[in-house]
Motif scaffolding. Sequence first.
Motif, short mmCIF file in Angstrom:
data_model
loop_
_atom_site.label_atom_id
_atom_site.label_comp_id
_atom_site.label_asym_id
_atom_site.label_seq_id
_atom_site.Cartn_x
_atom_site.Cartn_y
_atom_site.Cartn_z
N ALA A 35 -68.68 22.90 -49.87
CA ALA A 35 -67.25 22.32 -50.61
C ALA A 35 -66.94 22.63 -52.09
CB ALA A 35 -65.92 21.17 -49.97
N GLN A 36 -67.57 21.37 -52.23
CA GLN A 36 -69.01 20.75 -52.93
C GLN A 36 -69.05 22.51 -54.36
OE1 GLN A 36 -70.24 17.24 -53.74
NE2 GLN A 36 -69.93 16.35 -55.83
N SER A 84 -54.61 18.93 -44.96
CA SER A 84 -55.55 19.14 -43.81
C SER A 84 -55.57 19.47 -42.54
CB SER A 84 -56.97 18.31 -43.13
OG SER A 84 -56.31 17.42 -42.63
N ASP A 85 -56.22 20.59 -41.58
CA ASP A 85 -55.59 21.12 -40.17
C ASP A 85 -56.09 19.67 -39.12
OD1 ASP A 85 -54.83 23.34 -40.79
OD2 ASP A 85 -56.63 24.13 -40.80
N PHE A 179 -60.29 16.87 -56.16
CA PHE A 179 -61.71 16.29 -55.56
C PHE A 179 -62.42 15.73 -57.30
CE2 PHE A 179 -66.32 16.62 -54.87
CZ PHE A 179 -66.90 15.71 -53.98
N LYS A 180 -63.22 13.92 -56.60
CA LYS A 180 -63.64 14.05 -58.13
C LYS A 180 -64.82 12.70 -57.22
CE LYS A 180 -62.99 10.37 -61.55
NZ LYS A 180 -62.32 8.30 -61.47
N ASN A 181 -64.65 12.34 -56.87
CA ASN A 181 -66.32 11.62 -55.43
C ASN A 181 -66.09 12.31 -54.61
OD1 ASN A 181 -65.56 9.18 -55.45
ND2 ASN A 181 -65.32 9.18 -57.85
N SER A 240 -58.76 21.04 -52.25
CA SER A 240 -58.22 19.79 -50.81
C SER A 240 -59.73 19.52 -50.58
CB SER A 240 -57.15 20.88 -50.52
OG SER A 240 -56.26 19.69 -49.69
N ASN A 241 -60.04 20.96 -49.98
CA ASN A 241 -61.17 21.19 -48.64
C ASN A 241 -61.91 20.72 -49.08
OD1 ASN A 241 -62.57 22.46 -46.50
ND2 ASN A 241 -63.39 24.20 -48.24
N ALA A 242 -63.13 20.19 -50.06
CA ALA A 242 -63.63 19.26 -51.30
C ALA A 242 -63.16 17.96 -50.42
CB ALA A 242 -64.50 19.76 -52.22
#
Length: 295
Positions: A35-36, A84-85, A179-181, A240-242
Amino acid sequence: MASLKEVRNRIVSVNSTQQITKAMKMVAAAKLRRAQENILQMRPYAQKLGEMLSTVSAGSESSVDSPLKVVRSIEKVLIVVVTSDRGLCGAFNTNVVKATVQLIEDKYAAQAAKGDVEIFAIGKKGAESFSRRGFKVNSTYTDLFTRLSFVAVKEAAEIIMTAFSEGRYDAVDLVYNEFKNVATQIIHTDRYLPIVSEQPTSKVKKAEVNYIFEPTEEEILAELIPKSLKIQLYRAVLESNASEQGARMTAMDKATENAQELLKELKLVYNRTRQAAITTEILEIVGGAEALKAS
C-alpha cells in the motif's frame, strides 16, 4: 484467589490470542509495504495533474463552463467518508467518524437538521456507524478495498460527479486519513465539489502560462477536470488503505506487547497459587503426622 485450573486456562487463552495478534501484525506489515508503494507512486502523479489543471486554468483566456464548477446555495450535501471494511485497527475508523460528525456540526448543522446531509460510504465501518446515527447512507461501494483498483474507484467518482451535475447535491466533501507513517495518520476534510478555480499566484506571470492549445482549451479542460476528480478520489482511497494497514500494524503490535505483559502476570499468579497449594498440602501432611503421633 483463582484456582490453578482457571489460571492455567487463562494463560492458554492469552497465549493463543498473542499468536493471533502476531500473525495479524505480520499480515498488516506485508499489506502496508504494498500500500505504501502504491501511494508513493500515486502522489507525484496526482500533484502534477492538479498543477497542470491549475496552470491551464490560469492561462485560459476564457472561462470554461462545466457543471462541476457550478456554485449553488448549499441545501443538500454529500460527504464521502473513507473508512475500512474491518476493525482491529485502533482509532483509525473512530477518528474519521468523529471528524465527519464535527464537520457536519460546524458547517452543515442546518442541512443535517432537515435531513439533507447524505453519506457516501467507502468502507463498511463508516456505513455501519452513520447508519446507526440515522443518516441516509449510500453504501454501494463499501467493498472497494476487497477489489481495490482505479476502475472501481472511477465508477464511484463518476456516480458522485453525475449526482452533482444533475443538482442532487450542492456540495460534496471528502473525509479520509492521509498516510504519514506507520504510527501517524492525518485526517483530511477536503472540498471535492464544486471545483473552485484557483487564481494564478504572483509568481506565475501571464506570459508564462500563455499556451497554444491543441485541441482547444475547452476540450483539454473538459478532459482534465473529470480525470483530476477521479484521481483525487483514488488517491484518498489509497491514502486510507495505507493508513489502515499502518494503524492495524501498530494496534496489533501493542496488543502483542499487552498480551506478553499479561502472560507475565498470570504466570506469577500461577506460581504463587501453586506454591500456596503445595504449602497447604505440606501443612496438612505435617498436621496429620502430628495427629498420629499424639494418638
